[in-house]
Write an enzyme that holds these catalytic residues in place. Structure first.
Site, short mmCIF file in Angstrom:
data_model
loop_
_atom_site.label_atom_id
_atom_site.label_comp_id
_atom_site.label_asym_id
_atom_site.label_seq_id
_atom_site.Cartn_x
_atom_site.Cartn_y
_atom_site.Cartn_z
N ASP A 11 36.82 39.11 25.89
CA ASP A 11 36.35 40.49 26.01
C ASP A 11 37.50 41.37 25.52
O ASP A 11 38.52 41.49 26.17
CB ASP A 11 36.02 40.80 27.47
CG ASP A 11 35.62 42.25 27.71
OD1 ASP A 11 35.63 43.05 26.75
OD2 ASP A 11 35.31 42.59 28.87
N LYS A 13 36.26 52.63 23.12
CA LYS A 13 37.71 52.79 23.25
C LYS A 13 38.34 53.03 21.88
O LYS A 13 38.93 54.07 21.63
CB LYS A 13 38.33 51.54 23.88
CG LYS A 13 37.59 50.95 25.05
CD LYS A 13 37.67 51.78 26.31
CE LYS A 13 37.09 51.01 27.49
NZ LYS A 13 37.16 51.76 28.75
N TRP A 32 37.33 43.64 35.33
CA TRP A 32 36.30 43.29 34.36
C TRP A 32 36.14 41.78 34.24
O TRP A 32 35.02 41.29 34.07
CB TRP A 32 36.61 43.94 33.02
CG TRP A 32 36.62 45.43 33.13
CD1 TRP A 32 37.70 46.25 33.04
CD2 TRP A 32 35.50 46.28 33.43
NE1 TRP A 32 37.32 47.57 33.26
CE2 TRP A 32 35.98 47.61 33.50
CE3 TRP A 32 34.15 46.04 33.64
CZ2 TRP A 32 35.15 48.69 33.76
CZ3 TRP A 32 33.31 47.12 33.91
CH2 TRP A 32 33.81 48.43 33.97
#
Length: 359
Positions: free
Chosen positions: A170, A194, A102
């Site tokens: 992030d 999540k 990511w």
């Protein structure tokens, strides 16, 4: 009701009580005669939901008045582009700490927009650790970017850097899982799917002083100024996802807040890492010890064939989502906030039993 043990990496498990409350309110929210999904986002009824979600997030995460709380769309992937569009001028540089797929994607997106460089990286050992930190010495540095938790490789920043540069994180896969010092960060962003709720809403927490530095000469929707000035209501927001976010935040508060959640997450992770560490290398964790994630426990078995057997038997025993990411294989147990200690206890017992039978 029999609920399966859900270890999916995302979208992931939601608290049962949250789902039950949403089910109860689905057809008639606050005696409006409508579902939340049917409410006008300009109505007083929805405004209550919107503001409550913001207030609860501020309370639980101890977000100071120095920071704005925004509800956006597009997931973390849109943030990969919005950040450099807003904060990289022609003569500035964004620096990225590479700790997994990511962060690689965030860097790649930034490089299509402006000047973005690698600050440090753990790619040399297959992203199995969090690299040591040194501030960029470049005077042109606009910000430094980290990914706080790495779902694919199972690593996590245990301590955040004390940097003199604007820090962007992030936190899509570990936001709301532990207590944070928000003052350390100039911008935090996180997809909800999540720990915060269902997919569809992205939380952005941005320092107001940092926001003032953002580029104004952008397409309207890509500007953070637009969303801050309109309280995240520039266009129709993902109203149902924000409603679900507010219910999850209520649940966290009822559970005892982030201190309780953090302690529980530590116990859950310890259960699984203890099995791995005591297995005499039958199970091998990917992450190095001081970089292990409390959200994503990644491991391998002695062979690909045995891994297939493990995953098949796990499914037969009521465990889902244990297959590792397609890019690296192996196994992964994602143990986000809504995954109970009982689910982790059952998985740990299954892992021990499987080793006894196949080791």
């Amino acid at each position: 009701m029999n609920r399966i043990d859900n270890f999916n990496a995302g979208p992931s498990a939601l608290p049962l009580s949250v789902l039950q409350k949403a089910q109860k309110e689905l057809l008639n929210f606050q005696n409006s005669g409508m579902s939340v999904m049917e409410l006008s986002h300009r109505s007083k009824t929805y405004d209550f939901v919107h503001r409550k979600a913001q207030e609860l997030l501020r309370e639980l995460m101890n977000i100071p008045d120095t920071h704005e709380v925004l509800f956006l769309q597009g997931g973390a992937s849109l943030q990969f582009a919005m950040i450099p569009y807003n904060f990289l001028s022609n003569d500035e540089v964004g620096y990225y700490s590479l700790t997994g797929s990511w962060s690689e994607k965030a860097l790649k997106e930034a490089q299509t927009i402006g000047n973005a460089h690698i600050l440090n990286s753990s790619k040399d050992r297959t992203y199995s650790y969090i690299p040591s930190w040194e501030d960029p010495v470049d005077d042109r540095c606009a910000y430094v970017h980290i990914t706080s938790n790495n779902t694919i490789y199972g690593t996590q920043w245990q301590q955040f850097p004390n940097t003199k540069k604007p820090l962007i994180a992030d936190m899509s896969s570990d936001i709301l899982s532990r207590q944070l010092d928000i003052e350390k960060f100039d911008l935090i962003y996180a997809g909800a799917q999540k720990n915060l709720g269902p997919s569809g809403v992205t939380v952005v927490i941005i320092r107001k002083e940092f926001l003032q530095k953002a580029n104004h000469n952008l397409p309207t929707y890509l500007s953070y100024h637009t969303h801050a000035e309109k309280n995240s209501l520039f266009n129709t927001p993902p109203t149902f996802a924000i409603y679900m976010l507010s219910l999850v935040l209520e649940w966290v508060k009822e559970e005892g807040g982030l201190s309780t959640i953090e302690e529980r997450n530590e116990r859950k992770a310890s259960m699984l890492y203890d099995v791995i560490d005591s297995s005499n290398h039958f199970y091998r964790g990917h992450a190095e010890g001081n970089s292990r994630s409390r959200m994503n426990v990644t491991f391998t078995l002695p062979s690909a064939e045995l891994t297939k057997v493990f995953l098949t038997e796990a499914q037969e025993n009521g465990f889902v989502g244990l297959s590792g990411h397609r890019s690296i294989g192996g196994c992964r147990a994602s143990i986000y906030n809504a995954v109970s200690e009982q689910s982790c206890e059952r998985l740990a017992a299954f892992m021990k039993k499987f080793q006894h039978q196949h080791g």
